[in-house]
Each structure stands twice: as C-alpha cells, then as structure tokens.
Design a protein around this motif. Structure first.
Motif, PDB file in Angstrom:
ATOM      1  N   ASP A 127      24.678  20.819   6.115  1.00 51.13           N
ATOM      2  CA  ASP A 127      24.863  19.339   5.423  1.00 51.13           C
ATOM      3  C   ASP A 127      25.988  19.133   4.602  1.00 51.13           C
ATOM      4  O   ASP A 127      26.805  19.939   4.594  1.00 51.13           O
ATOM      5  N   LEU A 128      26.308  17.891   4.239  1.00 50.45           N
ATOM      6  CA  LEU A 128      27.314  17.321   3.778  1.00 50.45           C
ATOM      7  C   LEU A 128      26.981  16.731   2.326  1.00 50.45           C
ATOM      8  O   LEU A 128      25.926  16.349   1.991  1.00 50.45           O
ATOM      9  N   VAL A 139      27.497  21.488   2.458  1.00 48.96           N
ATOM     10  CA  VAL A 139      26.309  22.048   1.881  1.00 48.96           C
ATOM     11  C   VAL A 139      25.869  23.245   2.721  1.00 48.96           C
ATOM     12  O   VAL A 139      25.716  23.099   3.939  1.00 48.96           O
ATOM     13  N   ILE A 155      23.828  25.802  -1.427  1.00 44.75           N
ATOM     14  CA  ILE A 155      24.521  25.655  -2.584  1.00 44.75           C
ATOM     15  C   ILE A 155      25.757  24.633  -1.733  1.00 44.75           C
ATOM     16  O   ILE A 155      25.642  24.119  -0.417  1.00 44.75           O
ATOM     17  N   THR A 156      26.798  24.351  -2.512  1.00 41.14           N
ATOM     18  CA  THR A 156      27.805  23.298  -2.222  1.00 41.14           C
ATOM     19  C   THR A 156      29.101  23.764  -2.250  1.00 41.14           C
ATOM     20  O   THR A 156      29.656  24.591  -3.320  1.00 41.14           O
TER      21      THR A 156
ATOM     22  N   GLU C   3      27.615  18.862  -7.973  1.00 35.53           N
ATOM     23  CA  GLU C   3      27.165  19.843  -7.250  1.00 35.53           C
ATOM     24  C   GLU C   3      27.849  21.368  -7.003  1.00 35.53           C
ATOM     25  O   GLU C   3      27.161  22.258  -6.972  1.00 35.53           O
ATOM     26  N   THR C   7      26.688  24.845  -8.536  1.00 40.85           N
ATOM     27  CA  THR C   7      26.719  26.017  -7.651  1.00 40.85           C
ATOM     28  C   THR C   7      27.545  27.133  -8.377  1.00 40.85           C
ATOM     29  O   THR C   7      27.043  28.421  -8.210  1.00 40.85           O
TER      30      THR C   7
ATOM     31  N   SER H 196      22.258  12.870   3.078  1.00 38.79           N
ATOM     32  CA  SER H 196      23.025  13.732   2.901  1.00 38.79           C
ATOM     33  C   SER H 196      23.160  13.962   1.262  1.00 38.79           C
ATOM     34  O   SER H 196      22.600  13.076   0.688  1.00 38.79           O
ATOM     35  N   MET H 197      23.723  15.137   0.786  1.00 37.98           N
ATOM     36  CA  MET H 197      23.440  15.531  -0.517  1.00 37.98           C
ATOM     37  C   MET H 197      24.413  14.529  -1.594  1.00 37.98           C
ATOM     38  O   MET H 197      25.645  14.127  -1.405  1.00 37.98           O
ATOM     39  N   ARG H 232      19.501  14.303  -0.494  1.00 39.27           N
ATOM     40  CA  ARG H 232      19.180  15.652  -1.143  1.00 39.27           C
ATOM     41  C   ARG H 232      19.881  16.255  -2.311  1.00 39.27           C
ATOM     42  O   ARG H 232      20.962  15.874  -2.465  1.00 39.27           O
ATOM     43  N   PRO H 235      19.860  23.018  -5.391  1.00 38.85           N
ATOM     44  CA  PRO H 235      18.932  23.794  -6.286  1.00 38.85           C
ATOM     45  C   PRO H 235      19.030  23.346  -7.889  1.00 38.85           C
ATOM     46  O   PRO H 235      19.251  24.027  -8.757  1.00 38.85           O
TER      47      PRO H 235
END
Lengths: 255, 255, 255, 255, 255, 255, 255, 255
Positions: A127-128, A139, A155-156, C3, C7, H196-197, H232, H235
């Motif tokens: 994902d982004l 992502v 994670i990102t 984000e 991480t 998306s995140m 989204r 974690p």
C-alpha cells in the motif's frame, strides 16, 4: 561463539540498512531492469535510493530471455548504458544487439548495488501513505509473510518520490486507485492497460510516458507503457533501460 | 517484421550456446557460490565450462543472507577473491567481513559470465551418463517441463569432468548412487550427510574434501561438506568461495 | 512522519530483543504449555530465557481443548500453578478441574512474558550448534521463509541449555539424531516414541522423564513423554504444567 | 559420444522447424479437430501452415468421446474426409456413423503432419502482434514456463493469417478484445458466447460462421460457433471437420 | 431427439468394446511406443489385444521428443517398422534417423487401432488377478476416479498374457511384488531398477530382456530394461519399437 | 426465536448421543458394509454399539459399484441378510445376484440406525486406549479438525470391544502396532497385507479371519482379509456382509 | 473366471440403467432431500424419474445436521412423509421433531430407490438441451472427469421435465441464464438469490415457489427458495420435504 | 475410566457454554483487539457477551507486530486501558509507547475471559438472522467444517446486538449487503472501503465511526474504519483499543 558473532553482525548490518531506508529520496517498487538502471543513475548522482523487490532475486523478467532462450535484444541507443555497466553485447542485425540475459540481469543488479542503491529483496509493497493528495511513502511487508498468508501488519517507509516499476501489473498504481477515489495523469484518469505487441511503438511510448502519474508517484519501464496504454514489447529491453535512465534524470532534478 | 527478427536472433544465439555446451571441459550442476567461483576461475584459465541451474536466477542460497537479513559474512582469506571480483566488503570483527548478499550474488554471477563461463538457467540435471565405471556426461531436462510434471525425455551433455555443486542435497551424487550399484570415495562409500552446525569445522572440511568422489565426478561447496559428513555453516560463505577456487585449480590441471 | 517514527521504534525494539536473545541462559524450542510454564519460572528466578515458536500465536495444543470443545482438565496438584498465574478453574470431579482452554492458553503466555521470558513467534529451530559433543546453541530461521520454501540460510543463537518442548514431534531431538551419529539418554539411545493413550501413566512418565537427554539438551512436556516411550494423554494438562515447573527447577540450578 | 550426437540432431532439427515457423502463411492456435483438418488441407494445397498446441498431445477434446466412452459420431457429409484420411467408421443410424475416438484423434494428427503441416506442442499463444489495425502474428511462450508461473518474455511468429481454433474458450479472440479497444465482425462487435446444446443448429452455425472475425484473424470449429453465439454440440464432430475444411478453402484463396 | 440418438450409439459402442475386452488374448498396461508396436503386430496376427492407458491420450513419452524439442532418433534397424507404419524419417548421421515426435506418436497409435488393437484410454491398472501362482487378468479402474481420490471398487479383465509396458515405473510388476510374496524371473527375484544413461547398452538390454517375468506376465520397452537393471536411453526410440515387435512375436506363439 | 429453539434441540440431542457413546459395548471404526451389518445385528441383539466414520456419509466403498458402474454382486448365501434388510436384488448368474449399489449403501445404513446402532460421522479414530495389554477404548477427534490440520487434542470413548472395520488400510490396527511394541494374532504378529485379486479365496479368508486380533480389538470385512494376508475381491460384497454378521455373533457372546 | 463374470454383470446392468435413463419423464439434477422426496413420490406414481448426483453419495446437506451435530429438525406437517418412509422422529418442542440426520439421509435415499427412482451418482449436469425456447433435456458428464479437469465431451439425456434441485447454487438455472439470452419466471426474470436467515419465511417461500421457472425447467427445495429470493433456513428440513412432495404432485399431472 | 471421565466433563462444559451463548446480549464476530477490549468492558459491566473467532487462537493481527517484528505502538490515551489490563509498556517517543505484541495479544484475551466474556474459537459467522429489517442473530458454523469444504448446515445464535469486528474484510456487513437488498448507515448506503495509510486520520475515523451501521448491527476497530472509508493504520493499536472501549460504552446503554 563465532556462530553468534556472525549472526550479530548480520542483524546489525541489516538493521542499519533498514533504518536508513525508512527515509529515502526515492523508493522504487519492483527490481526489474528499468528499476535497476534508475537505481544506478540515481545512486551515482548521490541520491538516497531504495529498491524493494518481492522475490529473493532481482532482475525481474530479464533472466529468461525470450521463451526461456537466455538472450535478449537491445538497440544501438542502449550501447552507452551497456558500456558504462561493463556488460558485453554482440551486433546481430543492423540495429540489433544480442546480450546474454544472465549477464544483463546480474550486471544491472551488481552495478546498481555498487553505485550505492540500497536493494531489499523479500519485501512487498502492499500500500501507500497518501496525505494531502500526495504519495508520501510506501507501506511494506515481508513477502514470505504474505506468501504464508499470515495476518501481520505492515511497516512504513517515507520517500520524496515513489516509483512503480512493477511491470504491466502496475501493482502500486493499482492499489492507489483501488483504495482511494482518485485520478492519475492518464487521459482516462485510470490505468489504460497494455495493448497487444508492437515493438517500435512500445519502446517509443515507454520512454515517452516515463514520469509522474500522481503527485509523488512515478512510473517506469513496462509500468509506464501499460499505464498509458502502450503495446507490449517482448524480449527487447532497450525501452526498459532508457526508461530507467530517463526516470533517474527526472528525479535527480526533482528530489 | 522487427518482432520476428528479434525472435530469430534469440533462437539462433541460444541454439549456438546450447550446441557448444554439448561438449564441455567441465559441467557444473547447480549455480550457487562455489559453482560460480569455480566457473569464473575455470573460464579465466581457458577451460570450456558450463553451469546448469534449475531455477530462473543464479546464486543459490546467497541472496537471502541470514534468515532473510541480506548480509553474509566472509573471512580474511577470501578477500583476494572479493577484490578480484570487484565486490565490496566491510570489516566487522577481527577476522569477519560483512558483504551485502545481493552484491555478492550478482557479483559472482556477473563475473563468471564475463569470464566466459556458459551459464544455463531453467535446466535440471536428472541423471548422468555412466560408461566403463566413469561419469562421462549429464542427462538434462528443461526444469519447467519437470515442474509441469510432463513426461518428456531428456537430452545429454558430455564433459571431461562433472561437478555436483547442488549443496547439501547432493542431487547428482544421489542419483548416481541410487541408480547404479556403486561406491564413492568417502569412508563409507556412500553419502555421509551434513552434520549439525559448527562453522570452523564446516569451513575446514568443505575445503579439504572439495575434489573427486567418483571417476569423472567432483563435489564442491556444501556438496563436498555434506558428502563427507562435515557440519553445516550458515551464512558464512568463505568455505564456499575457497572451495570453488580449489576445485578450479584441481580441474585446470586435470581436464 | 508519524508512520515512519512508529516503524523505527518497532525495528529498534525488535532488534534489541533479538540481539539480547543471541546469548541466553535457556532457549526453549516450542511455545506450548510446558514451555510457557518453564519460561515463567525461569524468568521469575532471574534467568535469561528465550522461547521460540514457529507459529504466529503461542500456546501449542492448548487452545482447542478436547476435539475442539474448548475446555481442558487439570488435577489438584496443579492448582498452585493456576493460582499463581491467576487462572480460573472449576472443580468437576473428585480430583478433576475444568479450565477454559482459551483462558489457560492466554494466561500461560501472558504470565510468561510478564515474568520476563523473551518470546519470539514466527521463528523455527531447524538445527543445533553441536561442538565437543555438547549442544551449544540453536540454528533458527524465520518460519514464513520456511513456509514459502525459499532457499535462505539460518542464523544462530547460543544458550547454556536448549530445551525441546515441541511435543511428540520432538523436532529438535530428531534433528540432532538424524544429522549426527549420536545417542541420547534413553534406554535405546534413540527416541522411543509416544505410546497409545493411558492418562495416569502418561502424566507420571512425563514428569519423571523431564530433564536432560544429551549434554546441553533437555526435554519437557509431551516431548519428554514421547522421547522415553510414555503414552499420550489427551486434553489433560497437569503433566505439561508440572513438567514445565520441574524443568525450571532443574535449570535454575544448572545454568 | 552417441548420446551427444543424438542430442545435437534433435536440437538442430527443432531449430530448423522453429525458424521456418517464424514466417508462416497460416498459424493456427489450438490443435483440435478443426485445426488439424484445416492444417491437412492447407498443407496439401502447398501452404506453409503452423499449428500451435499448449498441451503435450494434440487432438483436443476428441480423445474422450462422450463422457469418456471412447466413440464420437459423424454424419454422412463427413465421409469424404474420413475416407481421404483413411479413418474407419461404422454406420449406426440413418445418417450417423460411429468412429473410435482414439482412431479419429490419431488419424487427424498423423495425416496433418504427413501432409506437411508443422505442428508444435507445448507452445501457448499468449498474445498477438497487432499493427495498422490488423493481426500480423502471434506472441508465444513455452507452455511449461507458463504452467511453472515463471516470469519469462515471449517470442513472436509472423503469419498472413492467424486462426483461433481454441474451442469455446476463444483464447486468441479474447486476448485481442481484452487488450485492445477493438470490435470483431460479430453483430455485437464482441464475443457472443456458446449457447446451450442443440446439435443440428450448432453444426449449421459452426460451418456458416467459419471465417474472418478481424483483419488477419479467423475462427474455426467451436471457436466459430461460440464467437457468434451458436449452441454447443457434444460428441458429434461433423461440424468440426467441415469447418476445418471450409477454413482451408477460404485461406487457400487468401494467403 | 438426435442428441439422445447420438448418446445411445456411443454408449452401446463403448459397451460392446468393453465387454469384448473382458476376455483378451493379451492385455497391455501402458500405451507408449513399445505397447503400440506390440499391439499393432499382435492385432495384425489376428490376436485379440487390449491396450489400457491411464491418460486421455496415448503415446507415452514420445510426444515431447528430447527436452521438449519435438524430434526423436531411430537407428537403421527400425526402418522396416517405420516403413510398414508409413511414418516419415530423415537420415541424419551414419546410423541415425530423425523423426518428428508428433508424427511418430500419432502414427503408432493410428496404426495400432487400424490393425485392430482395442485401445482404452482413462483406464488404470491397479492390481492383478493372481491364481495358482499365475497372472490371469488385470484389475482396472477409471483413472478419473483414481485422480479424484474416490473410494470405488475396480473391475476385472481376463487375458492369457498380461504385459507391463508402463515404462521405468513398472507399475504392474511393482504391485505384483508388493502385494504378494513372490519372486520374478530376474537375477535377484526383484525389480533391479533402471541404471544411469548408456544408449547402446540400454537398447541392447531392452531388446534382450523383453519377455516373461512371471507366469502370465511380460515386460516390454523401458519396463523390460528397468526390470532387469539396464541403463536408460533418452530420446532414442529404437529399443522401444524393436521390443514391441519382439514381444508380439513371442506372444503370437504363446497365446 | 424459532431458529435458536431449533439450534438448542440439535445441540442437546447430539450431546445426549455423544455422552451415551462414551461407554459402549462395541465401538466400530469405519462405516462400510461389514461395519453396518455388524452394527445392525449387534443393536438388534440389544448391544450398545457405536459406529465412527471419518467422512460425512456412511457406506464406505459401496456407493460406486464397480469402476463407478453403480451395481455390486452378491452370492446366494447373502440373500437372507438382504431379505431381512428389505433390499432388492436380481438373479443374474447361477449363484450371482446384482444389487443397485445406492440401494445397498443406503439400505445398510438405514437399517443399522433403525435397529439402534449409534452412528457418528465426521469422527476419526486416531489412537486407542491401551492398558494392561488390552484395548479399552478409542481416542477420537473431529475429522474436519484433522483435515484442517489444526493442533487439537482428542477425546476418549470406552468399549468392551473395539472393531477395526476400516478396510485394507487397517487404520486402527496400524496405529496399535506403530505406537506400541506389540504383536497381533496373525502368524507374523504383524499385519500381513492384502494380496492381489482372487474372489473366492478372498471371500473365504475374510469370513474365516473375522474376529479378535489383540485382546479387546477385532477385525471385520476387508480389514480382516488384509490383516491376515487374504486377496482382494473387488465389487462382490458377500464376504463383507457375512463378516459383519459373524462379528456380531462373536461379540454378542463376548460383550 | 468368476471375477470377469461379476464384471460383465455389473457393466450390463449399468448400461441397461443408463440407456433407460436417456429418455425419462423427469430428470432431477441434485440428490438432496427435496430431490429424493420428489423422486420417491414420482416413482410411486409410476413416472420414470432419474436423479443425477455429482457426488459419490446422495443426501446433499442432510448428513451433517447442524454444524456437524448430527440431528435435523422437522415440523408436524412433515410427519406423514416420515411415517410413510418409516423414519423415526422424537417430539422435542410444541411443533418441533428431532430426526437423526444419518437416518433421514439414508432413509430418503433408500425409499427413493426402493420406489423405483433411478439414481445415478458421479454424474454432473453441465448444460441443458434447449430447443424452441424449451428445456428438452440435460447435458451430463462423469463428475470424476470434471474433477480431473479432463477435456471430454458430455452426453445427453432427454426428459419431459428437468428439475433444478441443486440447492442455493442453482447450477442448472444458472447455466441456462448464463449461456442463453433468456428470462425465467421470477419478478426480475433473473435469479434473485438467497436472503439471510428467517426460518418461517424460508419454509413458506420454498413451498410456494416450488414449480416451473422456464418451459420444461422446474425448481424445488432451496433452489426454489433461492431462485425467488427467499431467506435461508438452516437445519430445519420441513420445507425441503414438502417441496419435494409438491413438485411430485405438479409433475404427476404434467408429464 | 479416567480418560472417559475427562471427556465427559469437557463435553458437558462445552455444551453448557454453547447453550448459554445461544441467547446473548452482544455477539461479536472476530476476536481481534477491538473485539477483546469491547468484550472485556461489556463483561465487566455485567453484559452477556459472546466472541466468535474462526481461528484456533484469538488476538487477530496483534501477534505479528509490524512486518513480523513483534512490537506494536500505542499512544498516551491508551495507557489507562493498558494499566487496567496489567499490560506492560515502554515510553519511546513523545506520545508513543512500545508494547510487546505477544504480551498485548495474550493480555487482551486473558483479561476478556477473566472478566466473563464467553469466547469461542473455531467458529465462523457465515450469515445473519434478519427479520423485520433488523439483525437479530448470527448464523454460525464450525470453521474446520468450512475449511474442509463439507456441505453442512449452520446453527443460529441470538443477540440484542451483533458486532462486526472482523477487520477491513467486514465479513458480516458484506454478507448482509450481498444477500439482502439493504442499505447501511454510511453516506453511500454501502461499504466505502479502507483507504491508503494515514495513521492520525485512521485513528480518528475509527473511533468516530464505531457504532451502529444497521438496526442491530455494529462495527468496531478496522471494520468501523473500512466501512466508512477511513485510511489504514498499520501497527499502531490505539484506535483499536479505544474503539472497543467506545463500543462497550454504547452497548452497555443499549442492550
């Protein structure tokens, strides 16, 4: 115990690489030929570039040549790249050069790492990060976790530019469009899709369309071609290499 | 039509490679690190060497580092090889050097092809030619045919020396023993099998046991270690590289 | 970017845990009830204990009760353990107590972590480090890599004592015996194997045989029972819990 | 070594066949009954015809008769074809003739090759070459590579006419429509699709609609029927054979 | 309704074939080249011969040539068979002739059926009828039922001679040995197994060993070679064809 | 809510059945024809009999007749059983009667339940309770849990006699022998195994050997035949039915 | 040989059944409870009725009761059917009766065959014969062939009425709609689809909508409910049985 | 026999739990973090709450941390929950706290059971009871039956409120929409889907949208976020825990 000493060095090295990659100038999803060429030139220009590949090995569709016959074809306009990367070729037609596909694959990878691109295998971009109508990062997850169908959060990683170089699957652009109500910079605002084969037209469009498709998101190689509805090309790799180089030139300016 | 011109060049190039490989000085089954180093030095010494790999990419277990953390460790005695192959390393302990596993994998492949080793991917060695109590060649098939479980006969390649570099699976030695009532040059006459981990002992035995195990058949890398009952080593690759080099030295003399 | 901050914390925390686990007092393979109880008491006694579990969740065969009916049975001699771990139970027969299997599984895990045991999920023990006829550590890999059947080398963790708590599969003892020409401390020198069901006999033998089976290697729970040829028990968990406690008592002395 | 001599002949023969097939008068995708009959008559008329079949054996759905009972039925109008191909038949009803399906399958294949059609098995047509709004060739790959899901580029074969004889799946027409924004010569411009069973109507439409559906692209057999919305027929093969013959007559004129 | 008329003819024809096959002179398990040649000559000699093949198509390993390159090699001593069966060949070496493998496969099948051999596809031989220390028939099932892993009983076919022509798997001989405490007519009394490749030796042994291995049970082709420990041959088919012919000559006398 | 009322009745009914089955006179593993006949006669004689079947439906191999042709054959000595169970038959040879296999399967099941046998589907017997050298019960699990490969403990059912009626797989006897160091009442002390087909001999041995093979453990049907090395029979079911009846007679006396 | 005699009887019996079934009054696709009840009453009324079931056993979803707890519930209005079929039941609520699901499944099958319905297992209906806008028969194949994914043509059976009793999948109606441009007799002209659960409403609609949905095609049981958009019911089977009876009453009049 | 005594207790305990769960105040589908927190607070408030989880273990996506690195992040506003549940945390950034994901998963489960929530594993919600335009219960099945693809009817559980806490799959809401012609309380009346995140936005929307989406049906955690089109989060688990708590507060009022 020497075994543990070895283990500790590996873990620390990997961690260092991973932490450094959390904040890159450019993140490229997919480790095929256009990605590796772009990675080479970006790293050479001093940019912090990270390549993320789902498989264990890099090189994408290069290894198999045409139908598993391990040769691919390049045209004269690619010779400077081959020469810079020290990859052998043989003249075979007026404007056609044969290259051992195993040499090309390994040569592209070896030169990209050597130039300083940070390459991660076994990592998939699922994902982004999208904020303020701009792609700001990716992502990612471990691809073995994905293959094992385990329910684990990703994670990102952050980047000034994200590149979809995942070939005609356009995995990154697809997830952007599927999950968010957005338009990309094609005529239709959507992915147009790869057409049937036409080598010359395919190579032309690939090069022409290499570039940004959404703020912060770029396409290169077959992803560029398929995104804008160009035809496929088969085992001729000139468009791929030139697209990678063009992308690097664009991003060296921008990021 | 340019598409067909490209196709024709690829087919002719591949055919040429394949026909040339039918009669080699050395055929190495498996395309991991010991195979690639051996291939490099053999080719450099002017020998006609053919490497056969079942997968699409080469490099064997190198790509994944330790547990997927993309680094491997080498010791000081390998630095000359790394230097010759132009592969970067970083000193990390008294006698331990970390190498990016993607750089190592691609560097080994790239240098082997560059030196003149003929590498075929997508080819699996399913049997041997054995006459007069001597291995005289390999019986190979296209691995995609094998994966697709199609009933198709193999073809044959001839060599003065055949090398099993298929790691602890010892695929070639196993088929020799399973199909023929023979003994190999180990204490038991049979494969002894890899023991639990002991890095120093493993590296020592790998190097020591690299060599001939049956008239015309050699072992290198983990295959040598496992064949003679040495312990496994994990992500330290010195034994592999040195074994490949030693094998090349032996075969340069013999073939 | 938040984000990436998230991480980074996760990677650093995990790295810390992983590096600390490279040198443990006790490493337990398998995360079922005997392992968790042992982990709890060892951690409580100040030992550095690491539990390695192949699956994503811990608890082994506890979750499913009997035939998927989510209750398990314990006897009076286990009540002190349940009380210490704050797990509810209901008296059901003269000497039989029913426990919700989901409460038991989560309670065992929660208390073990709380007490300070370091638990890793998604890690499989694929081999041992054996030197001077003694187990000195474990060779581990990421289980998703194993599931995805990727060819990747393992890493190593060192411990004064390694425990096989992998149930009747005895995965660790099996690999020791299969790869090395050795005998363990059973009557036959080999694994005897689990017998058909006999609850009382099974619980008695499990407890009695919990202990060392090879220098540096211990068994607990069903692994102890199966190793020495005891009968299986089904959904009664007293033997498991008491075996875990006994193992902790032994190792607190030894390591 | 005789083994290598054999190998060399096979490779050279195959290469010759493959290179000759790169430029054909007619390429037929699919190796079922209408394809084989067309191939027979085209070759007999001196045309250079290439049949491409994904499977290892040819004959399509002929082998299994009806529901695995190894007989198929033909009508009187097919007798001339059977007689020319030397295939036995037995009169069973007023206008119905039973043929052993194994005799029919092998007889169609044997006669097509004998007449000079070049047949390739294990080759799948994955795309077309489309230029100037005309189909100019096919994009093919080795079907074992496809089955093994390996990422490998295809090669190209050129032809004056391409025939989709892949049955009701219409694989070639489908890829043309899916990848390019085009219309075919049906009423809807799209594939209409096979209807439920009606033997007489099915045989009539199959024959009537055999022909061109897009410049350079033809349909025959069940592909013709399904493309134009005709009903299915089951184990009566008259329409298939007659369609193959009609296609040959059309193309003998055109190419 | 014509559809039902067609169905009825097919069922009745199949039934007739199946009932006739219940009592044969010779039943051959496996439908590869030696089986088909034997079937051809036996039928030509007026014997009632039944060939049972598990797959949908016949021809065994013939279709794929060598490594999927669709040619196989035959020697001069086979030319009379090819000429009788009207199959084309091209001289390629002193004593080597290339044959299109698709022509060979279809030609062998077509001629066997034409000569009167009754061939059933989709039938697998899962056991034998053994009485008074003699094979008296075969126990067969529908292979799709086998593939679908359905628990269904088999039926029985009787023959004066049963032939195992299932290649190096020796499926019929294996089931005889596995299920009954018996010895076959090899030196060891058991299957010796195929050795590594040696073309000349392989062809010699295949022909020599074609014949009876147990009262009522014969071997031909690769089954004969593997049963008596001969070496494999690869894509040279002379031994297969000659073995089939020899078997026919033996059985014409005996049954 | 009616839906919940329905659910509650179902759960309570099942619970009642399950609890009653925990203490049976006879437990039969496997729900094929000999099991069902035994269950019928035992229940009719007032014994508490429980049949455990892994699949969703009962009837074992009866449903498919011979090769999927839905008829089975019985001899005259079985007519009394068919008559008692009200199952139709047709005389077809001197001593052979054809029965629709669907009628036979459903008739055997229906009559067994009607007579009072408690049948559980979706239950697999994975082990036994063995104490004092005697089988005292079975260890069972839900077969869907087994299919889903979930790690869940089994439960236990007690019986005076346990019958292995699982056909030639002899699943229960096998687990007894594999897990415990014991001998059964055959000549070898071990399972002898099913021989090749011989109908008359097979039916004779099946009946003769029906009975006890270890204290508390009995065999019936094909399990009896295979246990003592009798030959297989195919789609003739007389031995099965008579074996079931004989077993019932033995156990009515004993339990 | 007795084994062959047995085989011959089975083949002849099956053939007779199959040929008779080619021309039926009613063909019912699916062998669940509504189908079996309809089959029973139609056969009792002297109609020639054929039931076609894909699986090896009949009974559909009856065997598993609710969630694998082997009981189903019926209401008072079904008691006459149970009584006629001699199936036991127990009163459990005011209007609710519990039936052992194994007794119900076997009882429905046993009675349908006994009454004269011809039942074929292992047969799947893959299409219809549609002429003059009316369903005139079914196109069937062997389901093992379907499971084995073999390319084999189907055969045809003719009937005055075809019934889709395939449950909420509505396999027959779906193929009719998918392959032909038609409307059925629902409000939308299309399948409406099963709604979420509501037992009373579900049972009411199932019964009400049982009947013709297209000339020559009928629906019964859950197929009727789902076709017209009724809600699902779970393990209450009254609607199924009553629907089967109603369908029989309609068709006794019509065919 | 003690083994049977144990079995009987387990069956009776499970049955009791199951019968009690048939009529709940709240049923939560899915056993992830928001479900467990909601279950904890609802049970603590005296509500009868039932959690249904398809897998063997509870905890959803918590166990794997980020990319398998076993830590998750929480913000300051979650500390009260962690403190109440006795779960350890470490401050890592200004407002970020790291928690061992194994501790979090087991702690959430342990506390929910301890508080009195009735949790069932191995149960999947496959549909709903919908009457008078209101969700009145759930239709459930054993997940192993589902995995084994067995055709078995479900059972029903009634509740005043049903919660979809199945994450972004929204399994319950999806089945409601797919099977019934209804609208839910989102802007579109349909599921909007996860974007998306964007961590902050995701956490905000998750909390805000937790609540009723259709009469009787609620959403919590990622299900709430995805249902209303929120992004989204990865974690970071604050939104999950707070959503569970908010849902409990809403339902304590309502049911």
């Amino acid at each position: 115990m020497k075994e543990v000493e070895i283990t500790e060095i590996i873990i620390r090295e990997y961690l260092g690489s991973l932490l450094r990659a959390l904040d890159s100038d450019v993140i490229i999803a997919g480790g095929g030929p256009s990605s590796l060429v772009a990675g080479y030139y970006l790293a050479k220009a001093g940019k912090k570039v990270t390549i993320l590949e789902r498989k264990l090995s890099l090189g994408g569709g290069t290894w198999g040549g045409g139908m598993g016959f391990k040769y691919v074809i390049l045209e004269e306009n690619c010779l400077p790249i081959l020469q810079e990367l020290n990859i052998n070729y043989t003249k075979k037609g007026e404007d056609l050069y044969a290259v051992d596909s195993i040499a090309l694959a390994s040569g592209l990878i070896f030169n990209a790492v050597k130039a300083g691109a940070e390459i991660f295998n076994l990592v998939s971009v699922e994902d982004l990060v999208v904020k303020d109508n701009r792609v700001k990062g990716v992502v990612v997850n471990a691809s073995p976790i994905e293959i094992a169908r385990l329910h684990v959060d990703p994670i990102t990683m952050k980047a000034n530019a994200v590149v979809d170089a995942t070939g005609h699957d356009l995995e990154v652009v697809k997830v952007l469009l599927k999950k968010n109500n957005l338009k990309i910079f094609t005529e239709t605002g959507d992915i147009v899709g790869e057409r049937s084969m036409d080598v010359e037209e395919g190579e032309r469009i690939t090069l022409e369309k290499t570039g940004e498709v959404f703020p912060g998101l770029y396409v290169a190689g077959m992803a560029a071609c398929a995104c804008f509805g160009g035809p496929r090309m088969g085992p001729i790799f000139g468009g791929m290499l030139l697209s990678g180089k063009k992308l690097a030139e664009i991003l060296v300016e921008k990021v």
